[in-house]
Design a protein around this motif. Structure first.
Motif, PDB file in Angstrom:
ATOM      1  N   MET A 109       0.834  -1.204   0.000  1.00  7.14           N
ATOM      2  CA  MET A 109       0.000   0.000   0.000  1.00  7.14           C
ATOM      3  C   MET A 109       0.869   1.254   0.000  1.00  7.14           C
ATOM      4  O   MET A 109       0.572   2.239  -0.700  1.00  7.14           O
ATOM      5  CB  MET A 109      -0.920  -0.001   1.220  1.00  7.14           C
ATOM      6  CG  MET A 109      -1.854   1.206   1.299  1.00  7.14           C
ATOM      7  SD  MET A 109      -2.927   1.356  -0.152  1.00  7.14           S
ATOM      8  CE  MET A 109      -3.864  -0.174  -0.009  1.00  7.14           C
ATOM      9  N   ALA A 110       1.944   1.242   0.773  1.00 10.81           N
ATOM     10  CA  ALA A 110       2.841   2.396   0.797  1.00 10.81           C
ATOM     11  C   ALA A 110       3.451   2.616  -0.585  1.00 10.81           C
ATOM     12  O   ALA A 110       3.597   3.754  -1.043  1.00 10.81           O
ATOM     13  CB  ALA A 110       3.942   2.184   1.837  1.00 10.81           C
ATOM     14  N   ARG A 111       3.791   1.531  -1.275  1.00  8.09           N
ATOM     15  CA  ARG A 111       4.345   1.649  -2.622  1.00  8.09           C
ATOM     16  C   ARG A 111       3.301   2.199  -3.591  1.00  8.09           C
ATOM     17  O   ARG A 111       3.606   3.020  -4.466  1.00  8.09           O
ATOM     18  CB  ARG A 111       4.835   0.278  -3.100  1.00  8.09           C
ATOM     19  CG  ARG A 111       5.645   0.317  -4.394  1.00  8.09           C
ATOM     20  CD  ARG A 111       6.149  -1.063  -4.776  1.00  8.09           C
ATOM     21  NE  ARG A 111       6.889  -1.694  -3.684  1.00  8.09           N
ATOM     22  CZ  ARG A 111       6.450  -2.737  -2.975  1.00  8.09           C
ATOM     23  NH1 ARG A 111       5.279  -3.277  -3.262  1.00  8.09           N
ATOM     24  NH2 ARG A 111       7.168  -3.247  -2.014  1.00  8.09           N
ATOM     25  N   HIS A 112       2.058   1.745  -3.432  1.00  5.31           N
ATOM     26  CA  HIS A 112       0.985   2.245  -4.290  1.00  5.31           C
ATOM     27  C   HIS A 112       0.774   3.746  -4.074  1.00  5.31           C
ATOM     28  O   HIS A 112       0.632   4.502  -5.036  1.00  5.31           O
ATOM     29  CB  HIS A 112      -0.306   1.488  -4.003  1.00  5.31           C
ATOM     30  CG  HIS A 112      -1.510   2.096  -4.667  1.00  5.31           C
ATOM     31  ND1 HIS A 112      -1.678   2.101  -6.029  1.00  5.31           N
ATOM     32  CD2 HIS A 112      -2.589   2.743  -4.152  1.00  5.31           C
ATOM     33  CE1 HIS A 112      -2.813   2.715  -6.328  1.00  5.31           C
ATOM     34  NE2 HIS A 112      -3.374   3.112  -5.207  1.00  5.31           N
ATOM     35  N   GLU A 113       0.751   4.172  -2.823  1.00 11.25           N
ATOM     36  CA  GLU A 113       0.601   5.607  -2.540  1.00 11.25           C
ATOM     37  C   GLU A 113       1.744   6.406  -3.157  1.00 11.25           C
ATOM     38  O   GLU A 113       1.530   7.496  -3.690  1.00 11.25           O
ATOM     39  CB  GLU A 113       0.567   5.836  -1.030  1.00 11.25           C
ATOM     40  CG  GLU A 113      -0.757   5.524  -0.375  1.00 11.25           C
ATOM     41  CD  GLU A 113      -0.810   6.066   1.027  1.00 11.25           C
ATOM     42  OE1 GLU A 113       0.261   6.288   1.633  1.00 11.25           O
ATOM     43  OE2 GLU A 113      -1.919   6.271   1.529  1.00 11.25           O
ATOM     44  N   HIS A 114       2.932   5.863  -3.054  1.00  9.76           N
ATOM     45  CA  HIS A 114       4.101   6.534  -3.622  1.00  9.76           C
ATOM     46  C   HIS A 114       3.919   6.700  -5.133  1.00  9.76           C
ATOM     47  O   HIS A 114       4.159   7.781  -5.684  1.00  9.76           O
ATOM     48  CB  HIS A 114       5.350   5.709  -3.321  1.00  9.76           C
ATOM     49  CG  HIS A 114       6.625   6.380  -3.707  1.00  9.76           C
ATOM     50  ND1 HIS A 114       7.321   7.215  -2.866  1.00  9.76           N
ATOM     51  CD2 HIS A 114       7.337   6.351  -4.864  1.00  9.76           C
ATOM     52  CE1 HIS A 114       8.401   7.665  -3.479  1.00  9.76           C
ATOM     53  NE2 HIS A 114       8.435   7.159  -4.690  1.00  9.76           N
ATOM     54  N   ASP A 115       3.482   5.637  -5.803  1.00 11.31           N
ATOM     55  CA  ASP A 115       3.254   5.709  -7.249  1.00 11.31           C
ATOM     56  C   ASP A 115       2.155   6.721  -7.576  1.00 11.31           C
ATOM     57  O   ASP A 115       2.247   7.453  -8.580  1.00 11.31           O
ATOM     58  CB  ASP A 115       2.867   4.336  -7.793  1.00 11.31           C
ATOM     59  CG  ASP A 115       4.021   3.347  -7.775  1.00 11.31           C
ATOM     60  OD1 ASP A 115       5.168   3.777  -7.573  1.00 11.31           O
ATOM     61  OD2 ASP A 115       3.766   2.130  -7.935  1.00 11.31           O
ATOM     62  N   GLN A 116       1.119   6.764  -6.759  1.00 10.34           N
ATOM     63  CA  GLN A 116       0.044   7.738  -6.960  1.00 10.34           C
ATOM     64  C   GLN A 116       0.581   9.162  -6.914  1.00 10.34           C
ATOM     65  O   GLN A 116       0.248   9.995  -7.752  1.00 10.34           O
ATOM     66  CB  GLN A 116      -1.027   7.573  -5.871  1.00 10.34           C
ATOM     67  CG  GLN A 116      -2.109   6.574  -6.164  1.00 10.34           C
ATOM     68  CD  GLN A 116      -3.198   6.636  -5.111  1.00 10.34           C
ATOM     69  OE1 GLN A 116      -2.928   6.809  -3.931  1.00 10.34           O
ATOM     70  NE2 GLN A 116      -4.435   6.501  -5.546  1.00 10.34           N
ATOM     71  N   LEU A 117       1.401   9.438  -5.908  1.00  6.30           N
ATOM     72  CA  LEU A 117       1.920  10.790  -5.734  1.00  6.30           C
ATOM     73  C   LEU A 117       2.849  11.177  -6.884  1.00  6.30           C
ATOM     74  O   LEU A 117       2.844  12.323  -7.336  1.00  6.30           O
ATOM     75  CB  LEU A 117       2.655  10.900  -4.396  1.00  6.30           C
ATOM     76  CG  LEU A 117       1.764  10.838  -3.154  1.00  6.30           C
ATOM     77  CD1 LEU A 117       2.619  10.774  -1.890  1.00  6.30           C
ATOM     78  CD2 LEU A 117       0.816  12.034  -3.094  1.00  6.30           C
ATOM     79  N   ILE A 118       3.651  10.228  -7.365  1.00  5.37           N
ATOM     80  CA  ILE A 118       4.529  10.512  -8.502  1.00  5.37           C
ATOM     81  C   ILE A 118       3.701  10.860  -9.737  1.00  5.37           C
ATOM     82  O   ILE A 118       3.975  11.832 -10.447  1.00  5.37           O
ATOM     83  CB  ILE A 118       5.439   9.299  -8.784  1.00  5.37           C
ATOM     84  CG1 ILE A 118       6.474   9.152  -7.673  1.00  5.37           C
ATOM     85  CG2 ILE A 118       6.122   9.436 -10.141  1.00  5.37           C
ATOM     86  CD1 ILE A 118       7.313   7.906  -7.778  1.00  5.37           C
ATOM     87  N   LEU A 119       2.662  10.054  -9.983  1.00  9.39           N
ATOM     88  CA  LEU A 119       1.796  10.296 -11.140  1.00  9.39           C
ATOM     89  C   LEU A 119       1.072  11.634 -10.997  1.00  9.39           C
ATOM     90  O   LEU A 119       1.005  12.428 -11.943  1.00  9.39           O
ATOM     91  CB  LEU A 119       0.791   9.157 -11.277  1.00  9.39           C
ATOM     92  CG  LEU A 119      -0.195   9.236 -12.449  1.00  9.39           C
ATOM     93  CD1 LEU A 119       0.547   9.239 -13.778  1.00  9.39           C
ATOM     94  CD2 LEU A 119      -1.183   8.074 -12.387  1.00  9.39           C
ATOM     95  N   LEU A 120       0.540  11.898  -9.818  1.00  9.99           N
ATOM     96  CA  LEU A 120      -0.199  13.133  -9.584  1.00  9.99           C
ATOM     97  C   LEU A 120       0.711  14.347  -9.738  1.00  9.99           C
ATOM     98  O   LEU A 120       0.327  15.350 -10.355  1.00  9.99           O
ATOM     99  CB  LEU A 120      -0.818  13.102  -8.189  1.00  9.99           C
ATOM    100  CG  LEU A 120      -1.754  14.256  -7.819  1.00  9.99           C
ATOM    101  CD1 LEU A 120      -2.953  14.273  -8.754  1.00  9.99           C
ATOM    102  CD2 LEU A 120      -2.207  14.134  -6.376  1.00  9.99           C
ATOM    103  N   ALA A 121       1.908  14.265  -9.179  1.00  7.75           N
ATOM    104  CA  ALA A 121       2.840  15.391  -9.265  1.00  7.75           C
ATOM    105  C   ALA A 121       3.159  15.724 -10.720  1.00  7.75           C
ATOM    106  O   ALA A 121       3.234  16.895 -11.105  1.00  7.75           O
ATOM    107  CB  ALA A 121       4.127  15.063  -8.506  1.00  7.75           C
ATOM    108  N   HIS A 122       3.332  14.691 -11.548  1.00  6.77           N
ATOM    109  CA  HIS A 122       3.640  14.936 -12.958  1.00  6.77           C
ATOM    110  C   HIS A 122       2.454  15.544 -13.690  1.00  6.77           C
ATOM    111  O   HIS A 122       2.596  16.505 -14.453  1.00  6.77           O
ATOM    112  CB  HIS A 122       4.046  13.628 -13.629  1.00  6.77           C
ATOM    113  CG  HIS A 122       4.269  13.768 -15.114  1.00  6.77           C
ATOM    114  ND1 HIS A 122       5.344  14.430 -15.645  1.00  6.77           N
ATOM    115  CD2 HIS A 122       3.518  13.355 -16.178  1.00  6.77           C
ATOM    116  CE1 HIS A 122       5.270  14.421 -16.963  1.00  6.77           C
ATOM    117  NE2 HIS A 122       4.175  13.773 -17.310  1.00  6.77           N
ATOM    118  N   LEU A 123       1.251  15.001 -13.442  1.00  6.73           N
ATOM    119  CA  LEU A 123       0.075  15.479 -14.172  1.00  6.73           C
ATOM    120  C   LEU A 123      -0.370  16.857 -13.711  1.00  6.73           C
ATOM    121  O   LEU A 123      -0.971  17.611 -14.481  1.00  6.73           O
ATOM    122  CB  LEU A 123      -1.073  14.474 -14.015  1.00  6.73           C
ATOM    123  CG  LEU A 123      -0.828  13.100 -14.666  1.00  6.73           C
ATOM    124  CD1 LEU A 123      -1.963  12.151 -14.344  1.00  6.73           C
ATOM    125  CD2 LEU A 123      -0.663  13.234 -16.167  1.00  6.73           C
TER     126      LEU A 123
END
Length: 253
Positions: A129-143
């Motif tokens: 779950m922590a890895r998923h949140e991390h991926d979410q934040l990376i994607l969100l920051a880029h978009l």
């Protein structure tokens, strides 16, 4: 002097000399009876001028013009100065980002403004779950693009520290969702999340969406990384946030 001697004196390679000959930047001297090029001090001076100019960042294609035209050299220096100033500004910003990452303890692939939203596995959140949140934040920051992460972090700050503090326990409960989770727990979690994220949703409702693909890409990531129950919960949450008639914030009233 031989090409090897000239190259050593000027601090370049023999291969560089040959390249300068090929592009017409350095006149090729006549060869001796033994077939060797014989250079004189004039070649050395021109070569030193070339190396000095290229060290400033002048392209080889422009060097002949700069060597022989003082006016062209002055104009080029202005351009080089502008590029150098822009490069200094870029590097200064990079150092500021590095310093912010060190202060926050955030990993280098994540903007420090969003690092506070990462969940720690020690808080009851699984490593997946922590890895998923991390991926979410990376994607969100880029978009979000540009200053988007900073603006998003500012909205979170407006929601208050209590909201941020409560997200950890809610994420831990979300991390534990599975096929055996009672419907009551699923519904309660959605309602509590709606209550906590409502102020943020109200603030964001009047803001232009920087990239209309954000919802679809986040949903695709959720479906790829989460179990079916967790994915359904996030869809229910998004639907509730979209439908809820949030009252205007203090700046909108």
């Amino acid at each position: 002097m031989l090409s090897s001697e000239l190259a050593e004196l000027a601090g370049v390679t023999v291969r560089t000399l040959r390249h300068y000959h090929q592009i017409g930047l350095l006149p090729e001297p006549p060869r001796s009876a033994g077939g060797y090029r014989r250079y004189d001090v004039g070649h050395l001076v021109r070569l030193l001028r070339i190396t000095r100019i290229t060290a400033l960042g002048v392209p080889l294609s422009v060097v002949p013009e700069v060597l022989d035209d003082p006016a062209a050299a002055e104009k080029l220096l202005d351009e080089l100065d502008g590029r150098a100033a822009a490069e200094i500004e870029r590097l200064t910003a990079r150092r500021a980002d590095i310093a912010a990452l060190r202060r926050s303890g955030a990993p280098p692939d994540l903007p420090p403004e969003l690092s506070g939203w990462r969940s720690a596995t020690a808080a009851g959140v699984s490593a997946d779950m922590a890895r998923h949140e991390h991926d979410q934040l990376i994607l969100l920051a880029h978009l979000l693009g540009g200053d988007g992460p900073t603006g998003f972090a500012a909205l979170i700050d407006k929601a208050g520290q209590d909201t941020v503090a409560q997200m950890g326990p809610l994420t831990a409960r979300f991390s534990a969702l599975g096929p055996d989770t009672p419907d009551e727990e699923v519904t309660a979690l959605v309602e509590e999340w709606v209550a906590r994220l409502g102020p943020v949703a109200a603030q964001m409702s009047d803001s232009p969406v920087p990239d209309p693909r954000i919802p679809a890409l986040l949903d695709e990531l959720n479906e790829r990384s989460l179990n079916p129950v967790q994915h359904r919960v996030l869809r229910r949450l998004q639907l509730r946030l979209d439908q809820e008639p949030w009252p205007p914030g203090p700046e909108q009233g």
